[in-house]
Design an enzyme around this catalytic site. Structure first.
Site, PDB file in Angstrom:
ATOM      1  N   ARG A  50       0.841  -1.212   0.000  1.00  0.00           N
ATOM      2  CA  ARG A  50       0.000   0.000   0.000  1.00  0.00           C
ATOM      3  C   ARG A  50       0.869   1.252   0.000  1.00  0.00           C
ATOM      4  O   ARG A  50       0.558   2.240  -0.662  1.00  0.00           O
ATOM      5  CB  ARG A  50      -0.946  -0.036   1.208  1.00  0.00           C
ATOM      6  CG  ARG A  50      -2.035   1.007   1.143  1.00  0.00           C
ATOM      7  CD  ARG A  50      -3.104   0.760   2.191  1.00  0.00           C
ATOM      8  NE  ARG A  50      -2.567   0.917   3.543  1.00  0.00           N
ATOM      9  CZ  ARG A  50      -3.263   0.653   4.656  1.00  0.00           C
ATOM     10  NH1 ARG A  50      -4.508   0.204   4.578  1.00  0.00           N
ATOM     11  NH2 ARG A  50      -2.716   0.824   5.840  1.00  0.00           N
ATOM     12  N   LYS A  86      -2.592   6.506   1.340  1.00  0.00           N
ATOM     13  CA  LYS A  86      -2.449   6.968   2.725  1.00  0.00           C
ATOM     14  C   LYS A  86      -1.523   8.181   2.743  1.00  0.00           C
ATOM     15  O   LYS A  86      -0.360   8.094   3.115  1.00  0.00           O
ATOM     16  CB  LYS A  86      -1.912   5.819   3.588  1.00  0.00           C
ATOM     17  CG  LYS A  86      -2.559   5.786   4.962  1.00  0.00           C
ATOM     18  CD  LYS A  86      -2.295   4.484   5.677  1.00  0.00           C
ATOM     19  CE  LYS A  86      -2.737   4.578   7.121  1.00  0.00           C
ATOM     20  NZ  LYS A  86      -4.190   4.634   7.308  1.00  0.00           N
ATOM     21  N   GLU A 140     -16.337   6.314   3.677  1.00  0.00           N
ATOM     22  CA  GLU A 140     -15.723   5.854   4.933  1.00  0.00           C
ATOM     23  C   GLU A 140     -15.681   7.008   5.924  1.00  0.00           C
ATOM     24  O   GLU A 140     -16.269   8.058   5.668  1.00  0.00           O
ATOM     25  CB  GLU A 140     -14.333   5.266   4.670  1.00  0.00           C
ATOM     26  CG  GLU A 140     -13.334   6.246   4.050  1.00  0.00           C
ATOM     27  CD  GLU A 140     -11.923   5.664   3.993  1.00  0.00           C
ATOM     28  OE1 GLU A 140     -11.486   5.012   4.958  1.00  0.00           O
ATOM     29  OE2 GLU A 140     -11.238   5.885   2.973  1.00  0.00           O
TER      30      GLU A 140
HETATM   31  C1  LIG Z   1      -5.328   3.824   7.569  1.00  0.00           C
HETATM   32  C2  LIG Z   1      -6.720   4.085   7.151  1.00  0.00           C
HETATM   33  C3  LIG Z   1      -7.752   3.123   7.309  1.00  0.00           C
HETATM   34  C4  LIG Z   1      -7.537   1.828   8.024  1.00  0.00           C
HETATM   35  O1  LIG Z   1      -6.657   0.978   7.379  1.00  0.00           O
HETATM   36  P1  LIG Z   1      -5.974  -0.247   8.155  1.00  0.00           P
HETATM   37  O2  LIG Z   1      -5.019  -0.786   7.168  1.00  0.00           O
HETATM   38  O3  LIG Z   1      -7.048  -1.203   8.484  1.00  0.00           O
HETATM   39  O4  LIG Z   1      -5.340   0.319   9.370  1.00  0.00           O
HETATM   40  C5  LIG Z   1      -9.001   3.433   6.817  1.00  0.00           C
HETATM   41  N1  LIG Z   1      -9.266   4.622   6.231  1.00  0.00           N
HETATM   42  C6  LIG Z   1      -8.316   5.570   6.071  1.00  0.00           C
HETATM   43  C7  LIG Z   1      -8.672   6.836   5.417  1.00  0.00           C
HETATM   44  C8  LIG Z   1      -7.021   5.321   6.526  1.00  0.00           C
HETATM   45  O5  LIG Z   1      -6.087   6.271   6.366  1.00  0.00           O
END
Ligand SMILES: *Cc1c(COP(=O)(O)O)cnc(C)c1O
Length: 341
Positions: free
Chosen positions: A82, A184, A220
């Site tokens: 990722r 991210k 989300e």
């Molecule tokens: C990091 C993150 C998540 C959660 O991801 P995980 O890999 O399960 O920790 C969900 N949404 C956003 C916007 C994120 O930055």
């Protein structure tokens, strides 16, 4: 391994510097080998790309002590992949995925005294990140970068049981179609701060973001993906190219299917159908699943049948199975648990 004298159960989610962190530098088109350092500070140009144009991305995962005393990390290979995606989208050099996993393992090993003991509910949070470090004044990618990994012990997310939270439908957007919602990047968080502070001021725990184009579909929250459970026990998660692909959510969907024998669906979820679901949860590394009891849509409330006192039954089973896998109480699928030692 002698553990640090820390009151693990009273830790929150804060930054507590540990002994070592990993640092690698990208210069003249190549990464150096990287090294561990005790220096928790960074000195960079006042004109660094990260400071002027926010050229930075990060990852987050945890190390745990299992029931039989091993130190393990949950699926770091997916964080590596990722982060590589995030780097490509931000015109940053990829830190090779295998080297990423090794850097994470090396950093955890060097701070093993801070990995909380089994049963404490606490864990060692791992934060890999990268940023443009040389001077950039015209708008363009930096030419030098730093990749770092630090760790910090964090407390149990739920102190005294997982109480369902109340969220609101946000009037702000998190991510544009064809934008950066699926990576991210720090920039996605910078612009969400206004909305989350406002939500907290209005008495809500989180924002539910809808798709920016039509405002009819669930995306989300600022930092966690949604899982819903239908009244007939199917697990549903929203599908969209502007959602950050949560590793916790992807793991929970597989657990639902392979361990609990539930039907799972990743598809567009219209906000209109949310009122018909039986359970709702937020998935991410921090909490695994945080149950949602209530959604406020501009004064109109959706109250899930699971209520405001505890997790719904399916959410609870998912939570217990995945945390059981992470803590070594339940056999993990091939490749999910990476042993540090
Ligand atoms: C990091 C993150 C998540 C959660 O991801 P995980 O890999 O399960 O920790 C969900 N949404 C956003 C916007 C994120 O930055």
């Amino acid at each position: 391994m002698e553990k640090k004298n820390i009151d693990w159960s009273s830790l929150g989610f804060g930054y507590l510097p540990t002994d070592k962190r990993f640092v690698a530098n990208f210069k003249n088109g190549a990464w150096d080998g990287g090294t561990l350092t005790s220096d928790a500070t960074i000195t960079i140009s006042e004109c660094a790309g990260v400071l002027q144009y926010a050229q930075t991305c990060f990852e987050g995962m945890k190390a745990y002590t299992t029931e039989d005393g091993r130190t393990v990390i949950f699926r770091p290979d997916l964080n590596a992949a990722r982060m590589a995606d995030s780097c490509r989208r931000l015109q940053m050099p990829v830190f090779p995925e295998e080297d990423f996993v090794n850097a994470v393992i090396e950093t955890v090993k060097a701070n093993e005294a801070y990995v909380p003991p089994y049963g404490s509910g606490a864990s060692l949070y791992i934060r890999p990140y990268m940023f443009g470090s040389d001077a950039v004044i015209g708008v363009k990618p930096a030419t030098e970068y730093q990749f770092r990994v630090f760790t910090t012990p964090v407390g149990p997310y739920f102190k005294g049981g997982a109480k369902p939270i109340t969220i609101r439908v946000s009037d702000y957007d998190r991510a544009a179609p064809n934008g950066t919602g699926h990576i991210k990047a720090g920039l996605n968080y910078a612009m969400s701060l206004y909305a989350i502070v406002d939500a907290h001021n209005q008495g809500f725990d989180e924002n539910m973001y809808l798709d920016a184009a039509t405002r009819t579909k669930v995306e989300e929250t600022g930092g966690a993906n949604f899982l819903f459970v239908t009244k007939d026990g199917k697990v549903v998660t929203p599908k969209s190219s502007s959602i950050l692909p949560s590793i916790t959510r992807r793991s929970l969907m597989q657990v639902a299917k392979d361990y609990l024998g539930l039907e799972v669906e990743e598809r567009e979820v219209f906000f209109d159908e949310v009122k018909d679901f039986a359970e709702c949860g937020l998935c991410g590394t921090a909490a695994v699943i945080s149950p949602v009891g209530k959604i406020n849509d501009h004064g109109k409330e959706i109250c899930f049948p699971s209520g405001m006192d505890e997790m719904g039954p399916v959410t609870k089973k998912l939570y217990e199975t995945l945390t059981g896998i992470q803590m070594g109480r339940i056999e993990a699928p091939e490749g999910w648990i990476r042993e540090v030692r």
